[in-house]
Design a protein around this motif. Structure first.
Motif, PDB file in Angstrom:
ATOM      1  N   LEU A   1       0.832  -1.206   0.000  1.00 43.54           N
ATOM      2  CA  LEU A   1       0.000   0.000   0.000  1.00 43.54           C
ATOM      3  C   LEU A   1       0.865   1.254   0.000  1.00 43.54           C
ATOM      4  O   LEU A   1       0.563   2.219  -0.707  1.00 43.54           O
ATOM      5  N   ALA A   2       1.947   1.242   0.781  1.00 42.86           N
ATOM      6  CA  ALA A   2       2.856   2.393   0.808  1.00 42.86           C
ATOM      7  C   ALA A   2       3.535   2.590  -0.539  1.00 42.86           C
ATOM      8  O   ALA A   2       3.736   3.727  -0.983  1.00 42.86           O
ATOM      9  N   ALA A   3       3.876   1.498  -1.205  1.00 38.91           N
ATOM     10  CA  ALA A   3       4.507   1.604  -2.521  1.00 38.91           C
ATOM     11  C   ALA A   3       3.556   2.210  -3.542  1.00 38.91           C
ATOM     12  O   ALA A   3       3.943   3.070  -4.344  1.00 38.91           O
ATOM     13  N   ILE A   4       2.308   1.795  -3.505  1.00 38.33           N
ATOM     14  CA  ILE A   4       1.307   2.372  -4.410  1.00 38.33           C
ATOM     15  C   ILE A   4       1.136   3.855  -4.110  1.00 38.33           C
ATOM     16  O   ILE A   4       1.192   4.698  -5.010  1.00 38.33           O
ATOM     17  N   ALA A   5       0.928   4.191  -2.830  1.00 35.97           N
ATOM     18  CA  ALA A   5       0.740   5.592  -2.447  1.00 35.97           C
ATOM     19  C   ALA A   5       1.971   6.424  -2.773  1.00 35.97           C
ATOM     20  O   ALA A   5       1.854   7.561  -3.241  1.00 35.97           O
ATOM     21  N   GLY A   6       3.144   5.873  -2.539  1.00 35.43           N
ATOM     22  CA  GLY A   6       4.380   6.600  -2.829  1.00 35.43           C
ATOM     23  C   GLY A   6       4.554   6.875  -4.303  1.00 35.43           C
ATOM     24  O   GLY A   6       4.914   7.982  -4.711  1.00 35.43           O
ATOM     25  N   CYS A   7       4.285   5.876  -5.127  1.00 35.06           N
ATOM     26  CA  CYS A   7       4.413   6.032  -6.573  1.00 35.06           C
ATOM     27  C   CYS A   7       3.423   7.075  -7.093  1.00 35.06           C
ATOM     28  O   CYS A   7       3.787   7.963  -7.868  1.00 35.06           O
ATOM     29  N   VAL A   8       2.173   6.980  -6.656  1.00 37.01           N
ATOM     30  CA  VAL A   8       1.157   7.956  -7.061  1.00 37.01           C
ATOM     31  C   VAL A   8       1.571   9.355  -6.599  1.00 37.01           C
ATOM     32  O   VAL A   8       1.504  10.325  -7.355  1.00 37.01           O
ATOM     33  N   SER A   9       2.001   9.469  -5.345  1.00 37.14           N
ATOM     34  CA  SER A   9       2.384  10.766  -4.788  1.00 37.14           C
ATOM     35  C   SER A   9       3.507  11.418  -5.571  1.00 37.14           C
ATOM     36  O   SER A   9       3.451  12.614  -5.889  1.00 37.14           O
ATOM     37  N   ILE A  10       4.532  10.647  -5.864  1.00 34.91           N
ATOM     38  CA  ILE A  10       5.686  11.192  -6.591  1.00 34.91           C
ATOM     39  C   ILE A  10       5.262  11.688  -7.968  1.00 34.91           C
ATOM     40  O   ILE A  10       5.603  12.801  -8.379  1.00 34.91           O
ATOM     41  N   ASP A  11       4.491  10.874  -8.688  1.00 36.97           N
ATOM     42  CA  ASP A  11       4.066  11.280 -10.028  1.00 36.97           C
ATOM     43  C   ASP A  11       3.165  12.511  -9.998  1.00 36.97           C
ATOM     44  O   ASP A  11       3.344  13.446 -10.785  1.00 36.97           O
ATOM     45  N   VAL A  12       2.191  12.530  -9.087  1.00 43.37           N
ATOM     46  CA  VAL A  12       1.291  13.684  -8.990  1.00 43.37           C
ATOM     47  C   VAL A  12       2.080  14.937  -8.610  1.00 43.37           C
ATOM     48  O   VAL A  12       1.889  16.006  -9.193  1.00 43.37           O
ATOM     49  N   ASP A  13       2.970  14.801  -7.641  1.00 50.53           N
ATOM     50  CA  ASP A  13       3.751  15.948  -7.177  1.00 50.53           C
ATOM     51  C   ASP A  13       4.680  16.479  -8.260  1.00 50.53           C
ATOM     52  O   ASP A  13       4.867  17.690  -8.395  1.00 50.53           O
ATOM     53  N   LEU A  14       5.273  15.579  -9.050  1.00 49.81           N
ATOM     54  CA  LEU A  14       6.160  16.018 -10.133  1.00 49.81           C
ATOM     55  C   LEU A  14       5.419  16.894 -11.139  1.00 49.81           C
ATOM     56  O   LEU A  14       5.959  17.887 -11.627  1.00 49.81           O
ATOM     57  N   ILE A  15       4.185  16.519 -11.446  1.00 50.26           N
ATOM     58  CA  ILE A  15       3.423  17.260 -12.472  1.00 50.26           C
ATOM     59  C   ILE A  15       2.777  18.513 -11.885  1.00 50.26           C
ATOM     60  O   ILE A  15       2.952  19.606 -12.409  1.00 50.26           O
ATOM     61  N   THR A  16       2.039  18.361 -10.790  1.00 51.03           N
ATOM     62  CA  THR A  16       1.360  19.538 -10.224  1.00 51.03           C
ATOM     63  C   THR A  16       2.357  20.492  -9.578  1.00 51.03           C
ATOM     64  O   THR A  16       2.152  21.705  -9.584  1.00 51.03           O
TER      65      THR A  16
END
Length: 139
Positions: free
Chosen positions: A45-60
């Motif tokens: 779950l942390a890996a999924i959340a971390g991956c999503v977070s990094i990608d969203v943060d990079l773009i926004t």
């Protein structure tokens, strides 16, 4: 060594406790769920959340930084005819962008960014969604 290969090494450090070590020397304790260490399911779950977070943060984040930037990943652990697995996986982002043009720009790209993360960008959640086979062997 292949530039695309990703790995960790796992070593037992106690009863029901292990440590994962990455190629950069980072160490992460892993437990069975009977202690404060992250269980394997929590790590997924942390890996999924971390991956999503990094990608969203990079773009926004190119437009504005969110504060707070809080992400929750959850799922139901079930045992059925297919064995133990998680169902109803969901990632929820709680993001607040600042007022003004930069914050407006970040809010404007967020829906498309989340679609891209879900459908293409996040390696972890994409691997789970695709259902890649995991080979388990002993040496």
């Amino acid at each position: 060594m292949s530039e695309t290969l990703r790995f960790i090494d796992m070593e037992k450090i106690g009863e029901g406790r292990y440590k994962a070590v990455n190629r950069r020397g980072g160490v992460l304790p892993v437990g069975s769920g009977d202690d404060p260490d992250f269980s394997p399911v929590e790590l997924l779950l942390a890996a999924i959340a971390g991956c999503v977070s990094i990608d969203v943060d990079l773009i926004t984040g190119k437009r504005a930084s969110a504060d707070p930037f809080v992400v929750r990943c959850e799922g139901d652990k079930v045992r059925d005819e297919r064995g133990n697995h998680l169902t109803n996986l969901k990632v929820t982002l709680d993001l607040t962008f600042p007022d003004g043009d930069a914050g407006d720009a970040a809010r404007a790209v967020l829906p498309r960014t989340m679609e891209q993360v879900r459908d293409r960008l996040c390696t972890v959640s994409r691997t789970v969604a695709i259902g890649e086979y995991v080979e388990v062997e002993s040496r």
